[in-house]
Design an enzyme around this catalytic site. Sequence first.
Site, PDB file in Angstrom:
ATOM      1  N   HIS A 207      -3.316  -2.279 -12.698  1.00  0.00           N
ATOM      2  CA  HIS A 207      -2.327  -2.129 -11.617  1.00  0.00           C
ATOM      3  C   HIS A 207      -1.023  -2.896 -11.826  1.00  0.00           C
ATOM      4  CE1 HIS A 207      -4.235  -5.931 -10.364  1.00  0.00           C
ATOM      5  NE2 HIS A 207      -3.083  -6.192  -9.786  1.00  0.00           N
TER       6      HIS A 207
HETATM    7  C1  UD1 Z   1       0.077  -6.754  -5.223  1.00  0.00           C
HETATM    8  C2  UD1 Z   1       0.584  -8.073  -5.787  1.00  0.00           C
HETATM    9  C3  UD1 Z   1      -0.114  -8.352  -7.118  1.00  0.00           C
HETATM   10  C4  UD1 Z   1      -1.619  -8.274  -6.974  1.00  0.00           C
HETATM   11  C5  UD1 Z   1      -2.025  -6.971  -6.344  1.00  0.00           C
HETATM   12  C6  UD1 Z   1      -3.503  -6.988  -6.068  1.00  0.00           C
HETATM   13  C7  UD1 Z   1       2.923  -8.733  -5.354  1.00  0.00           C
HETATM   14  C8  UD1 Z   1       4.255  -8.816  -5.957  1.00  0.00           C
HETATM   15  N1  UD1 Z   1       2.013  -8.035  -6.058  1.00  0.00           N
HETATM   16  O1  UD1 Z   1       0.473  -5.744  -6.129  1.00  0.00           O
HETATM   17  O2  UD1 Z   1       0.226  -9.645  -7.570  1.00  0.00           O
HETATM   18  O3  UD1 Z   1      -2.214  -8.406  -8.240  1.00  0.00           O
HETATM   19  O4  UD1 Z   1      -1.321  -6.797  -5.095  1.00  0.00           O
HETATM   20  O5  UD1 Z   1      -4.040  -5.734  -5.870  1.00  0.00           O
HETATM   21  O6  UD1 Z   1       2.682  -9.267  -4.301  1.00  0.00           O
HETATM   22  N2  UD1 Z   1      -0.470   0.725  -1.589  1.00  0.00           N
HETATM   23  C9  UD1 Z   1      -1.244   1.582  -0.851  1.00  0.00           C
HETATM   24  N3  UD1 Z   1      -2.137   1.014   0.034  1.00  0.00           N
HETATM   25  C10 UD1 Z   1      -2.260  -0.303   0.228  1.00  0.00           C
HETATM   26  C11 UD1 Z   1      -1.440  -1.155  -0.517  1.00  0.00           C
HETATM   27  C12 UD1 Z   1      -0.553  -0.628  -1.439  1.00  0.00           C
HETATM   28  O7  UD1 Z   1      -1.177   2.789  -0.990  1.00  0.00           O
HETATM   29  O8  UD1 Z   1      -3.091  -0.728   1.063  1.00  0.00           O
HETATM   30  C13 UD1 Z   1       0.457   1.312  -2.603  1.00  0.00           C
HETATM   31  C14 UD1 Z   1       1.859   1.556  -2.066  1.00  0.00           C
HETATM   32  O9  UD1 Z   1       2.336   2.726  -2.654  1.00  0.00           O
HETATM   33  C15 UD1 Z   1       2.618   0.366  -2.611  1.00  0.00           C
HETATM   34  C16 UD1 Z   1       1.922   0.081  -3.931  1.00  0.00           C
HETATM   35  O10 UD1 Z   1       0.558   0.417  -3.692  1.00  0.00           O
HETATM   36  O11 UD1 Z   1       3.972   0.630  -2.778  1.00  0.00           O
HETATM   37  C17 UD1 Z   1       2.043  -1.345  -4.386  1.00  0.00           C
HETATM   38  O12 UD1 Z   1       1.618  -2.276  -3.379  1.00  0.00           O
HETATM   39  P1  UD1 Z   1       2.200  -3.781  -3.360  1.00  0.00           P
HETATM   40  O13 UD1 Z   1       1.470  -4.606  -2.381  1.00  0.00           O
HETATM   41  O14 UD1 Z   1       3.683  -3.748  -3.260  1.00  0.00           O
HETATM   42  O15 UD1 Z   1       1.906  -4.293  -4.813  1.00  0.00           O
HETATM   43  P2  UD1 Z   1       0.562  -4.247  -5.665  1.00  0.00           P
HETATM   44  O16 UD1 Z   1       0.807  -3.454  -6.900  1.00  0.00           O
HETATM   45  O17 UD1 Z   1      -0.576  -3.847  -4.795  1.00  0.00           O
HETATM   46  N1  UDP Z   2     -11.921  -5.802  -6.625  1.00  0.00           N
HETATM   47  C1  UDP Z   2     -12.698  -5.052  -5.738  1.00  0.00           C
HETATM   48  N2  UDP Z   2     -12.683  -3.688  -5.825  1.00  0.00           N
HETATM   49  C2  UDP Z   2     -11.952  -3.023  -6.760  1.00  0.00           C
HETATM   50  C3  UDP Z   2     -11.151  -3.794  -7.656  1.00  0.00           C
HETATM   51  C4  UDP Z   2     -11.153  -5.171  -7.550  1.00  0.00           C
HETATM   52  O1  UDP Z   2     -13.393  -5.622  -4.897  1.00  0.00           O
HETATM   53  O2  UDP Z   2     -11.983  -1.787  -6.783  1.00  0.00           O
HETATM   54  C5  UDP Z   2     -11.890  -7.272  -6.487  1.00  0.00           C
HETATM   55  C6  UDP Z   2     -12.244  -8.080  -7.721  1.00  0.00           C
HETATM   56  O3  UDP Z   2     -13.635  -8.318  -7.814  1.00  0.00           O
HETATM   57  C7  UDP Z   2     -11.476  -9.374  -7.478  1.00  0.00           C
HETATM   58  C8  UDP Z   2     -10.217  -8.899  -6.777  1.00  0.00           C
HETATM   59  O4  UDP Z   2     -10.540  -7.624  -6.220  1.00  0.00           O
HETATM   60  O5  UDP Z   2     -12.199 -10.225  -6.589  1.00  0.00           O
HETATM   61  C9  UDP Z   2      -9.073  -8.786  -7.744  1.00  0.00           C
HETATM   62  O6  UDP Z   2      -7.993  -8.182  -7.119  1.00  0.00           O
HETATM   63  P1  UDP Z   2      -6.823  -7.454  -7.899  1.00  0.00           P
HETATM   64  O7  UDP Z   2      -7.271  -7.085  -9.264  1.00  0.00           O
HETATM   65  O8  UDP Z   2      -6.331  -6.385  -7.004  1.00  0.00           O
HETATM   66  O9  UDP Z   2      -5.672  -8.553  -7.935  1.00  0.00           O
HETATM   67  P2  UDP Z   2      -5.259  -9.698  -8.974  1.00  0.00           P
HETATM   68  O10 UDP Z   2      -6.438 -10.597  -9.152  1.00  0.00           O
HETATM   69  O11 UDP Z   2      -4.802  -9.038 -10.215  1.00  0.00           O
HETATM   70  O12 UDP Z   2      -4.115 -10.365  -8.305  1.00  0.00           O
END
Ligand code: UD1
Ligand code: UDP
Length: 365
Positions: A207
């Site tokens: 992601h």
């Molecule tokens: C965010 C964090 C990242 C973290 C990740 C965990 C920042 C800068 N990034 O990235 O560090 O590793 O979360 O998963 O804070 N969206 C949905 N549903 C949701 C949430 C998001 O559809 O519930 C989609 C939207 O299109 C959105 C995109 O995902 O624009 C990105 O979401 P966003 O929270 O901006 O960043 P992440 O890539 O999720």
């Molecule tokens: N995780 C989960 N379901 C999924 C993918 C990840 O429960 O489908 C959990 C994973 O075990 C870990 C956390 O989400 O505890 C990690 O989150 P993510 O990879 O979104 O964020 P990051 O750690 O990169 O910020």
Amino acid sequence: MSKRILNVVGARPNFMKIAPIHRLMLNSEKFQPRLVHTGQHYDAAMSKVFFDELGLPEPDAYLGVGSGSHAYQTAEVMKALEKIMLEERPDLVLVVGDVNSTLAASIVAAKLCIPIAHIEAGLRSGDRTMPEEINRILTDSIADFLFITEKSGVENLKREGIPGEKVFMVGNVMIDSLVMHLKKAQASIILEQLGVGERGYSLATIHRPANVDNPENLQKILTAFHEIQKSIKIIFPIHPRTRKMIQTFGFQNQVDQMQNLKLIDPVGYFDFVKLMEKSRFVLTDSGGIQEETTFLKIPCLTLRENTERPVTIEIGSNMLVGMNPAIIIQQGQQIIAGKWKNSQIPELWDGHAAERIIQILTEKL
Ligand code: UD1
Ligand code: UDP
């Protein structure tokens, strides 16, 4: 008198980190914790499922900021949190990890002269093109209590001139949640539901913007997956950002043609932990998953050029493989052939980090 604490979360990886701390605070007379969810992640599969499984109560406040650009999201969290902090005047604002909600809450607290505790402080990838790296550096520069998960954090903060008396090596709260919930996760029936057996599949999550918002890099990853799935099934619970980008770049057909790659919606924590624990190996660019696989001693190929969690490489089961399909494929084949390094669990990743944090806050606040 008990201390009023504002625990702030927003995105999926925050929930595992706050859960053990919030629980201990709720059970202590010394703290009156309030839980604020910014709403950065809002889909049930990215948020509610974790509250249910981790036993977190409904948030005391839900800000509903949703998605948007970095500036928009950060500003919306700041505007909504400022009102809450002005009304409640907490004794401490506690933030976890490195997401936009973490930085936004920290800036608001600092300007209102409210002390800040940062859980998972000090991690550095050295890559300032990562939004998380900016969030980490800025949050740490204004935090009052910096709680560290691995030794590299102590060194990084020293180099940045953060006074040593603010820095506490306590271990890893994400591992607290893993230890606490491992038995429940082991009871998950996700393997049966997906029709896979123990060690009979690899598990993928991708992601990071550098990987999925860039068509060339996303293509490289799909090329690697295409080759790997010829040897071993890939289970791929897909992050909403990645699903969106696969469609945007017109890669959906390619994905559909991989017969041994199973794309599924993001799964809950128990199912995901079970999937990690029983996998042959994990392909990821996640931060937290590098740590969880290290604890579980499952081989992890991290599709990035750098990591802010070097201990997972130095002594853990993790390896950086970058974005080069040939290297990713080659390392996947090594693992399938039964060749991987022996690994160890880092110091203080023992399920008791939250207790150490609570102890320190009790003494110092
Ligand atoms: C965010 C964090 C990242 C973290 C990740 C965990 C920042 C800068 N990034 O990235 O560090 O590793 O979360 O998963 O804070 N969206 C949905 N549903 C949701 C949430 C998001 O559809 O519930 C989609 C939207 O299109 C959105 C995109 O995902 O624009 C990105 O979401 P966003 O929270 O901006 O960043 P992440 O890539 O999720
Ligand atoms: N995780 C989960 N379901 C999924 C993918 C990840 O429960 O489908 C959990 C994973 O075990 C870990 C956390 O989400 O505890 C990690 O989150 P993510 O990879 O979104 O964020 P990051 O750690 O990169 O910020």
